[in-house]
Scaffold this active site. Structure first.
Site, mmCIF file in Angstrom:
data_model
loop_
_atom_site.group_PDB
_atom_site.id
_atom_site.type_symbol
_atom_site.label_atom_id
_atom_site.label_comp_id
_atom_site.label_asym_id
_atom_site.label_seq_id
_atom_site.Cartn_x
_atom_site.Cartn_y
_atom_site.Cartn_z
ATOM 1 C CB ALA A 7 -0.923 0.000 1.214
ATOM 2 C CB SER A 46 2.530 -0.024 5.393
ATOM 3 O OG SER A 46 3.729 -0.269 6.117
ATOM 4 C CG ASP A 47 6.330 2.504 0.474
ATOM 5 O OD1 ASP A 47 7.421 2.033 0.878
ATOM 6 O OD2 ASP A 47 6.236 3.137 -0.591
ATOM 7 C CD1 TRP A 48 11.160 0.166 5.350
ATOM 8 C CD2 TRP A 48 9.498 -0.802 4.238
ATOM 9 N NE1 TRP A 48 11.404 -1.203 5.315
ATOM 10 C CE2 TRP A 48 10.405 -1.816 4.644
ATOM 11 C CE3 TRP A 48 8.365 -1.183 3.531
ATOM 12 C CZ2 TRP A 48 10.205 -3.167 4.363
ATOM 13 C CZ3 TRP A 48 8.166 -2.528 3.244
ATOM 14 C CH2 TRP A 48 9.068 -3.494 3.662
#
Length: 850
Positions: A216, A248-250
């Protein structure tokens, strides 16, 4: 024009769409039992990463540590430096330019091998956001401006990776098509455009490739951040049947309750984040449904089973093995297959009896093999254009003389040090890293090469918590007389001594609002000029105070990242251009290698101009004026302006093609192989009418709607989407569409295109078919890609090519029913070699009822 009536479904019947490809079966009852053995606290612990790259192990579920790693141009692994090298495959624009799904699947299998070699279970790739605009800083890391081509290449990439038992992660879901303010921007995309363009590649990869993970994005879409967006559950889970992990993206997870109740399963990285004990408390308070937690954990266990991270369960497949020679051959072939020859006035291939070739330009001696940001890996070697051409010409009977000059300086920053300029105390090439405590005691040393150093996971257990300063020590040797720029880049306090004398003591910081990747790829720097005679040397020590200021995100320390910089002497651009022109005038052929650099194309920031950096345009024009047999090689991951295009003998686009750049370039220039690529994105004439990446009041409005790239009838193209020349020529002679397959199976039809090789050598052609809907009641693009297939043929040979026509090409998204539909009536089908060269056409008529 042929009129073929094709019966469409009745108005009240849904149009069938491909069923999801079943991932290899896992024992769901076993996963449920493992889930049932966990407490709430144990479950929630699994939903946030253990560190930057791994998930927590959980003995109660038989779960070992599961490791993820960045791609897509290689597999980084947990150590991000030259001590743990990675095969550097061609970047995504180069892969998409092959228009070759079988080749891309092979690259995926190679990446699976690399992942297992480096202890990685899940690759964070492919990136399938669209080339909405060439200003996008991460353009090189995405595949195409077209959703169908992106989908086909993305499906092949995922199938290859997962065939090796390694999970793929399609990203960034969704509308993460630019970098400016990417953490917060609100992408406003209308419903039809969202489904027909931006969601389409993700849907194909979920349904057809059965991808095991989705990432995401940071941004909002239509007002809601993607880690909480209803698209995760309503579309990804419910409509498409995705059963994998959504991570999630970081640092993109923004909340406890909203994200916990939604479709996000894994917050990365860890161990800090908005979940943890706060999520446990939210469940106990009834704010987050325990069933949601169980679903998140079950998905993680399912992924773990697929990659072999659960005790007693083997990975669903084993990765193939490759020798170094096999890797080199695959990457060399793949690079050449993506090179796009957009212009050739009879200059290429270079004849075998050539006697002198001038190899010029700023990217000739050190070519760029990959883009900046999280896609960066450290290859075991990189063949420069100069070295590749020199070696190939030396192998010719009689050989050929090669002269070379950079022509201009195209970068503004001082470059990371190269080993040709540095030596350690023992005399070997490279630098010595010293870890020093607060009392000045050297705790440990490391022999290192290059000039870029990253410690994302600490400095090692033997010195953990004790390091006060890092010193980079080297003897800098003058290869030629002149003034050398020597210094350092990073965040915090830096000091430089030259032969024991301190020459600067500075505090370096990012400008306000800068993206974290700027701190990794283009950190602020301080340099000092040192004038040396040829052969003279000085002892240099760059010192950084650990803890004096570093890279942080969401309150998390991202470790220590710094550069040791050395820029050798360089002539003024005026003198350098004049020298290059002299060499070109004396040569049979001039090869000018121009391109971009990490200052221009990288994750973390967008481009503000499509012009080549520095005075490269002037260099090209002056060389071409001196030698009509001038070949311009464009080493860039995205379109650049080429105001000199009609003044040169040939233009070859090589993208960021991986570590075999120079060898593949020599193969193509000398005609050992044909340039195989076709443009995956429109190459613009100018910067007029290009969509912007800059948010206004925090919003980026996708006002162009469906008219992206070649779909816009008012977009002027220097070279059209799909364009590419080979070393032979083709004639398109017939187009037929058998109706029966479409009637019997509403999933696909077939167009049959007959072509003839009219040239003098065997070649490869990419046959493309496009649909349009003249007189439509709906807003439509001028045309859209409906299918493609490649063919090879000998001189004079006639071949019939079958091109699949998925029914989705005829469908549109109905905003009233929120589903797919087909407008009955006449569609035009065109076939040819690009979106602007379509000599064949027929009419297809959809009618109501079967």
């Amino acid at each position: 024009m042929t009129d073929l009536s094709i019966a469409a479904p009745a108005a009240d019947a849904p149009v069938p769409t491909p069923a999801p490809t079943a991932a290899p079966a896992v024992d769901e009852a076993d996963l449920s039992a493992r889930l049932g053995a966990l407490s709430l606290e144990q479950k929630v612990r699994l939903l946030t990463g253990a560190d930057f790259w791994a998930l927590h192990p959980e003995p109660a579920a038989g779960l070992r540590r599961l490791v993820v790693s960045d791609g897509p141009a290689g597999v980084r692994g947990e150590t991000w430096d030259e001590r743990d090298t990675s095969a550097n495959v061609p970047s995504p624009t180069a892969l998409a330019a092959t228009w070759d799904v079988d080749r891309v699947e092979r690259i995926g299998r190679l990446l699976a091998f690399e992942a297992r070699r480096k202890g990685v279970d899940v690759l964070l790739a492919p990136t399938v956001n669209l080339h909405r605009t060439p200003y996008g800083g991460r353009h090189f890391e995405n595949l195409s401006e077209d959703p169908y081509l992106t989908a086909r290449i993305g499906v092949a990439y995922v199938q290859g990776v997962q065939a090796g038992g390694v999970g793929a992660t399609v990203k960034h879901f969704v509308a993460n098509d630019s970098e400016t303010d990417r953490m917060s921007l609100n992408a406003l995309v209308d419903e039809r455009t969202l489904h027909e363009l931006y969601l389409a590649p993700f849907e194909a990869i979920v349904r057809e490739a059965g991808v095991w993970a989705v990432m995401a994005a940071y941004n909002q879409v239509n007002g809601t951040t993607m880690t909480e967006n209803p698209l995760l559950r309503d579309v990804l889970h419910d409509a498409w049947g995705f059963d994998g992990v959504t991570m999630s993206d970081w640092f993109a997870t923004r909340s406890t309750v909203a994200a916990g109740n939604g479709g996000l399963d894994l917050a990365m990285p860890g161990p800090a984040g908005p979940w943890g004990q706060a999520l446990v408390d939210a469940v106990l308070a009834g704010d987050v449904d325990l069933a949601r937690i169980d679903d998140h954990v079950l998905r993680i266990l399912r992924l773990a089973a697929r990659v072999g991270a659960l005790e007693g369960i083997a990975a669903v497949a084993q990765a193939p093995t490759y020798s170094d020679a096999q890797i080199a051959a695959e990457l060399r072939s793949a690079a050449a297959a993506g090179f796009v020859l957009v212009r050739n006035q009879g200059v290429l291939p270079i004849p075998a009896d050539v006697t002198r070739v001038a190899v010029l330009g700023p990217n000739a001696e050190v070519g760029r093999t990959l883009g900046g940001g999280s896609a960066t890996v450290y290859p075991p070697y990189a063949v420069s254009p100069l070295d590749g051409i020199r070696a190939a010409l030396a192998a010719l009977p009689g050989g050929a003389e090669v002269t070379s000059a950079p022509g201009v300086r195209a970068h503004a920053r001082t470059s990371p040090a190269r080993d040709v300029f540095t030596a350690r105390p023992d005399g070997s090439a490279g630098v010595e890293i010293r870890f020093v405590d607060a009392a000045g005691v050297v705790l440990a040393t490391q022999p290192r090469t290059g000039g870029t150093f990253n410690w994302l996971a600490g400095f090692g257990t033997e010195v953990s918590g004790q390091v006060a300063t890092i010193q980079i020590a080297a003897t800098v040797r003058a290869v030629e007389a002149g003034t050398y720029e020597i210094g350092g880049s990073g965040l915090g306090r830096y000091r430089l001594t030259v032969d024991g004398e301190q020459v600067f003591d500075v505090q370096l910081a990012l400008p306000p609002g800068a993206d974290i990747v700027e701190g990794m790829m283009t950190p602020p720097q301080s340099v000092h000029p040192v004038t040396l005679a040829a052969g003279e040397s000085v002892d240099v020590v760059l010192t950084h105070d650990v803890g004096s200021g570093g890279l942080q995100e969401a309150g998390v320390d991202l470790g220590t990242m710094l550069q040791f910089n050395i820029e050798p002497p360089h002539a003024s651009d005026d003198d350098a251009i004049a020298h290059a022109v002299e060499l070109a005038r004396a040569a049979d052929v001039a090869v000018v290698v121009v391109g971009t650099n990490e200052e221009v194309e990288s994750e973390g920031y967008d481009r503000d101009s499509l012009a080549l950096p520095g005075r490269q345009d002037e260099l090209v024009r002056r060389v071409a004026a001196a030698n009509p047999s001038t070949v311009v090689v464009v080493n860039a991951g995205a379109p650049v302006l080429m105001p000199w295009a009609d003044e040169v003998g040939a233009v070859l686009l090589v993208w960021f093609p991986g570590q075999e750049l120079g060898n593949a370039l020599a193969d193509v220039l000398l005609g050992a192989v044909e340039p195989g690529g076709r443009l995956p994105t429109t190459w613009p004439v100018s910067e007029d009418r290009l969509p912007s990446t800059t948010p206004i009041d925090g919003r980026v409005v996708y006002g162009e709607g469906l008219l992206v790239g070649y779909r816009d009838p008012n977009r002027d193209a220097l070279y059209a989407f799909g364009h590419g020349l080979g070393y032979t020529t083709w004639e398109y002679t017939a187009l037929e569409v058998p109706v029966a397959p479409m009637l019997e199976n509403l999933r696909a039809g077939v167009a049959e295109v007959r072509v003839r090789n009219t040239g003098t050598r065997r070649g490869r052609e990419v046959v493309q078919v496009y649909l349009s809907r003249p007189g439509s009641d709906l807003e439509r693009p001028v045309r859209w890609l409906a299918g493609f297939a490649a063919v090879e043929a000998d001189p004079g040979e006639v071949v019939t090519v079958q091109v699949s026509l998925p029914v989705r090409g005829f469908e549109h998204w109905d905003v009233d029913t929120h589903g797919w539909d087909i407008e009955h009536g006449a569609f035009q089908l065109e076939a040819g070699s690009s979106s602007a060269d379509l000599p064949l056409a027929c009419e297809l008529v959809w009618t109501e009822g079967l």
